[in-house]
Write a protein that holds these residues in place. Structure first.
Motif, mmCIF file in Angstrom:
data_model
loop_
_atom_site.group_PDB
_atom_site.id
_atom_site.type_symbol
_atom_site.label_atom_id
_atom_site.label_comp_id
_atom_site.label_asym_id
_atom_site.label_seq_id
_atom_site.Cartn_x
_atom_site.Cartn_y
_atom_site.Cartn_z
ATOM 1 N N UNK A 29 23.998 32.027 45.704
ATOM 2 C CA UNK A 29 25.201 32.865 45.774
ATOM 3 C C UNK A 29 25.508 33.536 44.439
ATOM 4 N N UNK A 30 25.037 32.950 43.336
ATOM 5 C CA UNK A 30 25.253 33.601 42.037
ATOM 6 C C UNK A 30 24.563 34.965 41.999
ATOM 7 N N UNK A 81 34.441 42.010 48.022
ATOM 8 C CA UNK A 81 33.091 41.477 47.814
ATOM 9 C C UNK A 81 33.126 39.990 47.506
ATOM 10 N N UNK A 82 34.040 39.571 46.646
ATOM 11 C CA UNK A 82 34.140 38.150 46.305
ATOM 12 C C UNK A 82 34.570 37.331 47.518
ATOM 13 N N UNK A 94 32.119 34.365 49.088
ATOM 14 C CA UNK A 94 32.607 32.980 49.056
ATOM 15 C C UNK A 94 32.241 32.220 50.333
ATOM 16 N N UNK A 95 31.966 32.923 51.426
ATOM 17 C CA UNK A 95 31.555 32.236 52.650
ATOM 18 C C UNK A 95 30.162 31.623 52.500
ATOM 19 N N UNK A 96 29.395 32.052 51.501
ATOM 20 C CA UNK A 96 28.075 31.470 51.254
ATOM 21 C C UNK A 96 28.081 30.534 50.051
ATOM 22 N N UNK A 140 38.596 29.179 50.529
ATOM 23 C CA UNK A 140 38.538 28.543 49.221
ATOM 24 C C UNK A 140 39.593 29.140 48.287
ATOM 25 N N UNK A 141 39.750 28.502 47.129
ATOM 26 C CA UNK A 141 40.678 29.030 46.133
ATOM 27 C C UNK A 141 40.263 30.438 45.701
ATOM 28 N N UNK A 142 38.950 30.640 45.516
ATOM 29 C CA UNK A 142 38.464 31.961 45.129
ATOM 30 C C UNK A 142 38.837 33.026 46.142
ATOM 31 N N UNK A 143 38.823 32.682 47.420
ATOM 32 C CA UNK A 143 39.178 33.650 48.453
ATOM 33 C C UNK A 143 40.671 33.963 48.445
ATOM 34 N N UNK A 144 41.505 32.956 48.224
ATOM 35 C CA UNK A 144 42.942 33.209 48.166
ATOM 36 C C UNK A 144 43.293 34.103 46.977
#
Length: 255
Positions: A171-172, A211-212, A216-218, A233-237
């Motif tokens: 994912x990176x 995009x982020x 994040x789903x992967x 996830x926190x990143x998605x929020x």
């Protein structure tokens, strides 16, 4: 696919270990400075070419302080509340993109106020200059074998040393390409197509956020947090907050 195990330390100078992660930050600042100078020479940026070096120093401080404090607050607050002296141990890892973005925003606000510049005009230039730094940073995450993806059976899956025996999404690399070259080219086009102040800033916030959120789903959720709201996830929020802020700027930019 085999994970290309790369030493996180690029080279050593005596007792000093120079890591690829640090080099990625340096390349990000250098590329941002180059783009900002180019924008300044075009006549559309609100800052002069001679101001770029000073501005990048402010931004570097904002990225480092904001990125670290963002990680502390958003991703591991109980750990750092129990041992606050660990907050300064940045060499142990732990930086947040969204925190770094907030730090850059505060640094840009302070710089714009000091130099009597338009904050939105400065933010537009920074939006165009940011994607290369994101690209280098995600490549460094890949070299470190961190922030890897979820378990999958796609042909390009990799077994990361810290991720257990099962193959996972790289994912990176997804983030490096999507949030780096793809977003960068789109923003460069946007900068030329929509000259109104705030347009490029809005496009960056919405574009990166989308995009982020998708990538994040992967991506494997942070182990200390997991999923924080249903399947998200926190990143998605935090990315949803970016999208909302970008949409608000787009709607309000003419005012």
């Amino acid at each position: 696919m085999p994970y290309p195990s790369i030493d996180p330390v690029a080279f050593r100078i005596g007792p000093l270990a120079v890591r690829w992660y640090g080099i990625a930050y340096l390349l990000g600042f250098l590329s941002a400075a180059h783009i900002l100078r180019r924008l300044a020479r075009s006549g559309r940026a609100v800052l002069a070419e001679a101001e770029v070096g000073d501005l990048v120093g402010w931004l570097a401080l904002g990225v480092i302080l904001g990125g670290r404090l963002g990680y502390v607050v958003f991703y591991n607050l109980p750990y750092f509340a129990a041992q606050p002296w660990k907050i300064v141990a940045v060499w142990e890892g732990g930086m947040s993109f969204h925190g770094g973005l907030a730090g850059v925003g505060l640094a840009a606000w302070a710089y714009a106020r000091r130099r009597d510049l338009s904050l939105l005009g400065l933010a537009d230039a920074l939006a165009v200059a940011t994607p290369p730094g994101v690209f280098f940073g995600r490549l460094a995450n890949f070299v470190n074998g961190e922030l890897y993806g979820r378990v999958t059976d796609v042909p390009w899956a990799m077994v990361f040393p810290a991720g257990g025996p099962l193959p996972r999404h790289p994912s990176q690399l997804y983030e490096a390409m999507l949030e780096g070259p793809l977003l960068g080219l789109a923003l460069w086009w946007f900068w030329k197509r929509f000259p109104q102040r705030g347009a490029a800033t809005s496009a960056f916030l919405v574009g990166y956020g989308i995009l982020r959120f998708a990538v994040e789903f992967t991506r494997q959720p942070d182990p200390q947090l997991g999923f924080v709201a249903g399947p998200f996830t926190m990143g998605q929020l935090l990315s949803l907050a970016m999208i909302a802020a970008g949409a608000w700027i787009w709607a309000a930019r003419k005012r």
